[in-house]
Design a protein around this motif. Structure first.
Motif, PDB file in Angstrom:
ATOM      1  N   SER A  70     -15.325  -4.460  -8.982  1.00 49.44           N
ATOM      2  CA  SER A  70     -14.424  -5.616  -9.091  1.00 49.44           C
ATOM      3  C   SER A  70     -14.792  -6.706  -8.089  1.00 49.44           C
TER       4      SER A  70
ATOM      5  N   TRP B 170     -20.322  -7.388 -18.569  1.00 54.71           N
ATOM      6  CA  TRP B 170     -19.721  -7.233 -17.241  1.00 54.71           C
ATOM      7  C   TRP B 170     -18.424  -6.442 -17.266  1.00 54.71           C
ATOM      8  N   TRP B 171     -17.735  -6.460 -18.402  1.00 56.03           N
ATOM      9  CA  TRP B 171     -16.438  -5.802 -18.523  1.00 56.03           C
ATOM     10  C   TRP B 171     -16.552  -4.296 -18.752  1.00 56.03           C
TER      11      TRP B 171
ATOM     12  N   LEU C  82     -15.620  -1.877 -15.825  1.00 57.62           N
ATOM     13  CA  LEU C  82     -14.177  -1.855 -15.580  1.00 57.62           C
ATOM     14  C   LEU C  82     -13.462  -0.975 -16.601  1.00 57.62           C
ATOM     15  N   ALA C  83     -13.846  -1.127 -17.883  1.00 62.62           N
ATOM     16  CA  ALA C  83     -13.215  -0.332 -18.937  1.00 62.62           C
ATOM     17  C   ALA C  83     -13.515   1.156 -18.746  1.00 62.62           C
TER      18      ALA C  83
ATOM     19  N   LEU D 132     -17.929  -8.489  -9.147  1.00 58.23           N
ATOM     20  CA  LEU D 132     -17.686  -9.439 -10.228  1.00 58.23           C
ATOM     21  C   LEU D 132     -16.985 -10.696  -9.716  1.00 58.23           C
TER      22      LEU D 132
ATOM     23  N   THR E 148     -25.332  -2.696 -17.113  1.00 55.53           N
ATOM     24  CA  THR E 148     -25.026  -3.607 -15.998  1.00 55.53           C
ATOM     25  C   THR E 148     -25.876  -3.385 -14.758  1.00 55.53           C
TER      26      THR E 148
END
Length: 324
Positions: free
Chosen positions: A182, A114-115, A118-119, A185, A31
């Protein structure tokens, strides 16, 4: 605080940080998030710090030598001080540099991955929470009813306070990174990523400064805690005829205490009797405070004209001038 408790917390933190660091770098590669890069470097710095603490603990166990007659206990303080420098430079300053770099080019997080940040961040928060819980549990064995700030400021063994602050900083840093990622995004504005990275940098610089101040005090040499000084005073006076004229203590290491005192030997008629009084006092001190590994007692006479004054030991120890 035993070294084993500190080592358990260090190993738990090391295992968590090595795993988390790898995941953070993967997330950065996918990312290009500056928050993820800063957090990855933060985890690497923490892992290196934990290895330094383990190395310091191992080196401190070496036997005393003619060049170092009081042993190597302060090695643990030296390596803890190095940890503060590493956390400041590798962790904090790098994060601030990366925040400035991202501020110059605030690109958003794009692509199908993109996730991933966060994970990774959510998983890292869970892992760091377990590590932090281990540090808290081990600290509770020795801190008693002391508050956390006082525990960090007064602990003579550096490992658990260092791990506590590192884990606390890691958790707060992960929250900052999660906030930055966050918001980036949600808004497609990379400035939020830069802001999260800067917050991580400032946090690490602040924690490093606290560690540096506390470990510097240990390196300079701290006296025994007030409760141990009181036990030493009581042990010396417990035979009913011996009293303290002057007392000083100094930590040679977390579990090694130097005790130097001038004590009364009233009524003793020869060297054998004086030696017996001194040996008895030494035995009582070691029984009362087992970490008193080096004890030097000087016999003298009590002066009834003397007035009680605070000791240079920094405690409420009596200091009574002797007869000339």
């Amino acid at each position: 605080m035993s070294a084993s408790g500190g080592n358990k917390a260090i190993i738990a933190a090391l295992a968590a940080n090595l795993t988390i660091a790898a995941l953070k770098f993967v997330a950065f590669a996918l990312t290009r998030s500056s928050s993820m890069l800063a957090e990855g470097i933060h985890s690497v710095a923490d892992s290196g710090n934990q290895l330094l603490l383990l190395l310091g603990g191992k080196r401190a166990k070496r036997q005393a030598s003619p060049e170092h007659p009081f042993g190597y206990g302060r090695e643990r303080y030296i390596y803890a001080f190095i940890v503060s420098i590493v956390l400041f430079s590798v962790g904090g300053l790098f994060a601030l540099y990366e925040a400035y770099h991202k501020y110059q080019d605030p690109h958003p997080i794009e692509g199908s991955f993109w996730w991933v940040p966060l994970a990774v961040l959510i998983g890292a928060i869970i892992a760091e929470s377990f590590s932090f819980r281990t540090a808290i549990r081990e600290s509770n064995h020795t801190r008693g009813d002391m508050g956390w700030i006082r525990f960090v400021r007064t602990a003579k063994a550096p490992e658990l306070p260092v791990i506590l602050l590192e884990d606390f900083g890691a958790l707060i840093g992960l929250v900052f990174a999660l906030f930055g990622v966050s918001m980036t995004l949600l808004t497609d504005n990379g400035m939020w990523d830069a802001a999260g990275t800067a917050m991580i940098g400032l946090l690490l610089v602040g924690i490093a400064a606290v560690l540096a101040v506390e470990t510097k005090s240990l390196l300079l040499g701290e006296s025994a805690k007030a409760s141990d000084v009181a036990k030493i005073e009581a042990a010396i006076a417990s035979d009913g005829s011996t009293r303290i004229i002057h007392l000083k203590t100094l930590h040679l290491g977390p579990e090694e205490l130097l005790v130097a005192a001038k004590i009364t030997v009233e009524g003793q008629e020869n060297g054998r009797q004086i030696a017996a009084v001194i040996n008895g006092a030494e035995q009582r001190i070691r029984t009362a405070v087992p970490i008193a590994t080096a004890i030097y007692l000087e016999p003298d006479l009590y002066s009834p004209r003397a007035a009680a004054t605070p000791s240079a030991n920094g405690s409420s120890t009596r200091s009574l001038p002797s007869e000339e």
